[in-house]
Scaffold this motif. Sequence first.
Motif, PDB file in Angstrom:
ATOM      1  N   GLU A 159       0.016  15.739  12.691  1.00 13.67           N
ATOM      2  CA  GLU A 159       1.120  14.897  12.259  1.00 13.67           C
ATOM      3  C   GLU A 159       1.009  13.575  13.005  1.00 13.67           C
ATOM      4  O   GLU A 159       0.866  13.553  14.213  1.00 13.67           O
ATOM      5  CB  GLU A 159       2.450  15.573  12.604  1.00 13.67           C
ATOM      6  CG  GLU A 159       3.649  14.746  12.260  1.00 13.67           C
ATOM      7  CD  GLU A 159       4.950  15.399  12.706  1.00 13.67           C
ATOM      8  OE1 GLU A 159       5.953  14.694  12.721  1.00 13.67           O
ATOM      9  OE2 GLU A 159       4.955  16.585  13.051  1.00 13.67           O
ATOM     10  N   ILE A 160       1.057  12.478  12.265  1.00 13.17           N
ATOM     11  CA  ILE A 160       1.000  11.167  12.900  1.00 13.17           C
ATOM     12  C   ILE A 160       2.418  10.741  13.207  1.00 13.17           C
ATOM     13  O   ILE A 160       3.260  10.656  12.323  1.00 13.17           O
ATOM     14  CB  ILE A 160       0.294  10.132  12.011  1.00 13.17           C
ATOM     15  CG1 ILE A 160      -1.153  10.559  11.771  1.00 13.17           C
ATOM     16  CG2 ILE A 160       0.342   8.753  12.653  1.00 13.17           C
ATOM     17  CD1 ILE A 160      -1.919   9.652  10.859  1.00 13.17           C
ATOM     18  N   LYS A 161       2.690  10.496  14.470  1.00 13.65           N
ATOM     19  CA  LYS A 161       4.014  10.075  14.922  1.00 13.65           C
ATOM     20  C   LYS A 161       4.227   8.597  14.615  1.00 13.65           C
ATOM     21  O   LYS A 161       3.297   7.878  14.285  1.00 13.65           O
ATOM     22  CB  LYS A 161       4.172  10.310  16.433  1.00 13.65           C
ATOM     23  CG  LYS A 161       3.947  11.747  16.859  1.00 13.65           C
ATOM     24  CD  LYS A 161       5.042  12.631  16.352  1.00 13.65           C
ATOM     25  CE  LYS A 161       4.847  14.043  16.866  1.00 13.65           C
ATOM     26  NZ  LYS A 161       5.810  14.968  16.373  1.00 13.65           N
ATOM     27  N   GLU A 175       2.393   2.136   8.217  1.00 15.09           N
ATOM     28  CA  GLU A 175       2.994   2.339   6.896  1.00 15.09           C
ATOM     29  C   GLU A 175       1.933   2.790   5.898  1.00 15.09           C
ATOM     30  O   GLU A 175       2.163   3.719   5.121  1.00 15.09           O
ATOM     31  CB  GLU A 175       3.636   1.039   6.396  1.00 15.09           C
ATOM     32  CG  GLU A 175       4.948   0.700   7.047  1.00 15.09           C
ATOM     33  CD  GLU A 175       5.508  -0.621   6.531  1.00 15.09           C
ATOM     34  OE1 GLU A 175       5.252  -0.973   5.343  1.00 15.09           O
ATOM     35  OE2 GLU A 175       6.191  -1.304   7.310  1.00 15.09           O
ATOM     36  N   ARG A 176       0.775   2.133   5.924  1.00 13.79           N
ATOM     37  CA  ARG A 176      -0.292   2.483   4.980  1.00 13.79           C
ATOM     38  C   ARG A 176      -0.818   3.897   5.242  1.00 13.79           C
ATOM     39  O   ARG A 176      -1.058   4.651   4.311  1.00 13.79           O
ATOM     40  CB  ARG A 176      -1.449   1.489   5.051  1.00 13.79           C
ATOM     41  CG  ARG A 176      -1.101   0.069   4.714  1.00 13.79           C
ATOM     42  CD  ARG A 176      -0.544  -0.081   3.286  1.00 13.79           C
ATOM     43  NE  ARG A 176      -0.328  -1.468   2.940  1.00 13.79           N
ATOM     44  CZ  ARG A 176       0.810  -2.138   3.121  1.00 13.79           C
ATOM     45  NH1 ARG A 176       1.846  -1.556   3.662  1.00 13.79           N
ATOM     46  NH2 ARG A 176       0.912  -3.388   2.756  1.00 13.79           N
ATOM     47  N   LEU A 177      -0.991   4.240   6.510  1.00 11.84           N
ATOM     48  CA  LEU A 177      -1.458   5.592   6.842  1.00 11.84           C
ATOM     49  C   LEU A 177      -0.461   6.642   6.371  1.00 11.84           C
ATOM     50  O   LEU A 177      -0.856   7.691   5.838  1.00 11.84           O
ATOM     51  CB  LEU A 177      -1.681   5.733   8.347  1.00 11.84           C
ATOM     52  CG  LEU A 177      -2.920   5.085   8.924  1.00 11.84           C
ATOM     53  CD1 LEU A 177      -2.890   5.169  10.449  1.00 11.84           C
ATOM     54  CD2 LEU A 177      -4.172   5.727   8.377  1.00 11.84           C
ATOM     55  N   LEU A 178       0.804   6.394   6.559  1.00  9.66           N
ATOM     56  CA  LEU A 178       1.824   7.353   6.126  1.00  9.66           C
ATOM     57  C   LEU A 178       1.861   7.461   4.606  1.00  9.66           C
ATOM     58  O   LEU A 178       2.061   8.560   4.068  1.00  9.66           O
ATOM     59  CB  LEU A 178       3.198   6.956   6.672  1.00  9.66           C
ATOM     60  CG  LEU A 178       3.341   7.068   8.201  1.00  9.66           C
ATOM     61  CD1 LEU A 178       4.691   6.509   8.644  1.00  9.66           C
ATOM     62  CD2 LEU A 178       3.174   8.498   8.658  1.00  9.66           C
ATOM     63  N   GLU A 179       1.648   6.346   3.902  1.00  3.98           N
ATOM     64  CA  GLU A 179       1.577   6.391   2.448  1.00  3.98           C
ATOM     65  C   GLU A 179       0.403   7.233   1.981  1.00  3.98           C
ATOM     66  O   GLU A 179       0.511   7.989   1.022  1.00  3.98           O
ATOM     67  CB  GLU A 179       1.459   4.971   1.880  1.00  3.98           C
ATOM     68  CG  GLU A 179       2.730   4.169   1.963  1.00  3.98           C
ATOM     69  CD  GLU A 179       2.519   2.718   1.557  1.00  3.98           C
ATOM     70  OE1 GLU A 179       1.401   2.331   1.099  1.00  3.98           O
ATOM     71  OE2 GLU A 179       3.483   1.929   1.709  1.00  3.98           O
ATOM     72  N   LEU A 180      -0.729   7.112   2.673  1.00  2.62           N
ATOM     73  CA  LEU A 180      -1.921   7.883   2.298  1.00  2.62           C
ATOM     74  C   LEU A 180      -1.743   9.372   2.546  1.00  2.62           C
ATOM     75  O   LEU A 180      -2.365  10.188   1.879  1.00  2.62           O
ATOM     76  CB  LEU A 180      -3.135   7.364   3.065  1.00  2.62           C
ATOM     77  CG  LEU A 180      -3.612   5.969   2.689  1.00  2.62           C
ATOM     78  CD1 LEU A 180      -4.708   5.510   3.639  1.00  2.62           C
ATOM     79  CD2 LEU A 180      -4.106   5.937   1.243  1.00  2.62           C
ATOM     80  N   GLU A 181      -0.890   9.730   3.512  1.00  2.80           N
ATOM     81  CA  GLU A 181      -0.655  11.148   3.812  1.00  2.80           C
ATOM     82  C   GLU A 181       0.183  11.839   2.759  1.00  2.80           C
ATOM     83  O   GLU A 181       0.151  13.051   2.647  1.00  2.80           O
ATOM     84  CB  GLU A 181       0.041  11.294   5.171  1.00  2.80           C
ATOM     85  CG  GLU A 181      -0.874  11.228   6.335  1.00  2.80           C
ATOM     86  CD  GLU A 181      -0.194  11.681   7.610  1.00  2.80           C
ATOM     87  OE1 GLU A 181       1.039  11.846   7.632  1.00  2.80           O
ATOM     88  OE2 GLU A 181      -0.917  11.880   8.589  1.00  2.80           O
TER      89      GLU A 181
END
Length: 115
Positions: free
Chosen positions: A4-6, A108-114
């Motif tokens: 999980e990315i915090k 934001e981009r990393l969370l969108e990709l997840e």
Amino acid sequence: MPTEIKADGRENGGSYPENAPLVQVFGASGKVKIISALLSEHDRDLNVSDIADIGDVARSTVYENIDDLCEMGVVVKTREVGGGPMYQINTENEMVEHIREVRDLGLERLLELEK
């Protein structure tokens, strides 16, 4: 346990992964990882070992890069504890604000990709 990315970019609250926002944008250089570590702990100063642990770099990498970051004004030496220097991200530096913005956009981009 799944990764999980915090919000600060760390996986499961540990050290910075290779897919942390600043590392994704600028690469896995020692300076990038040091800046990422200090940004994540912007409200306190850290010693070299703490920076190395959080940034997932060797202590020698911190020693090799910290003076350059201080000269650029991105990092400040705050005090000495037990003869060892303590460092903190320089939140008053305009460059740090821009770096933080890039980190936040990358996150934001990393969370969108997840999703």
